[in-house]
Write a protein that holds these residues in place. Structure first.
Motif: not given
Length: 211
Positions: A128-135, A51-57, A106-116
């Protein structure tokens, strides 16, 4: 290079709904491992660490080392069944992988530096993040836990497509082989008023469909 994570498992001999219920009451998760040249094997795992592992991508996209009494089998999680309202994993399916065979997952997308970014700093721009993961397709040893999408240069009117993603060596997006029409948008930066207009239009269409 892919990161692997070891998870200890035990073989189980009892099958059926009754046996699965007994396992869950004992804090275990029934599961199955299949694929490759070996027969499917029924296993059980301790619920709390899983369960703890399942909280991670990484739990959903990394190569996992299932350890059965010291015997390691490399697998990918292929299905997870959850309880409809309890924090409870009901069942897991794992597929064996071969280091020499290309896999698709499928691999999750990790969005960085949006705030800057220029877009992120502007109150008039909606990102807007149109996709959260990509095959992707790759060898198991090349499988990334995530794919980073650097938004530091994002500005109003920009669109980041699948073809713009920087992929690790040995990793491909099979969808792009189908042509430009399949080069989906990943991130869009547009004016806030445009976003509001789009939502209003969507709401109007929905209301029309209900009549």
């Amino acid at each position: 290079m892919a990161t692997t994570h070891e998870i200890k498992v035990e073989r189980r001999s009892d099958e059926g709904k009754g046996a699965s219920r007994r396992l869950r009451r004992a804090g275990k998760i029934p599961a199955i491992v299949y694929g490759g040249e070996l027969d499917p094997v029924n296993i059980q795992l301790d619920h709390e660490p899983v369960w703890l592992a399942s909280q991670n991508d990484w739990f959903y996209s990394s190569i996992l080392d299932l350890s059965l009494g010291g015997d390691i089998q490399k697998v990918l999680l292929r299905d997870i069944q959850r309880h409809p309202y309890k924090q409870l994993i009901m069942h897991l399916d794992f597929q064996r992988v071969n280091d020499k065979e290309t896999l698709r997952t499928s691999v999750p997308l990790h969005f960085i530096n949006e705030d800057v970014s220029p877009a992120g700093k502007s109150s008039e721009v909606v990102v807007t993040h149109e996709l959260k993961e990509v095959t992707v397709e790759c060898l198991p040893t090349d499988l990334p836990e995530t794919i980073e999408v650097d938004l530091s240069e994002l500005k109003l009117g920009d669109i980041i497509y699948l073809s713009n993603l920087k992929l690790p060596k040995g990793v491909e997006i099979p969808q792009l082989k189908l042509g430009k029409d399949h080069d989906d948008a990943v991130v869009i930066a547009k004016a806030g008023r445009e976003e509001a207009a789009d939502e209003a239009a969507d709401g109007g269409e929905a209301a029309g469909e209900e009549k």
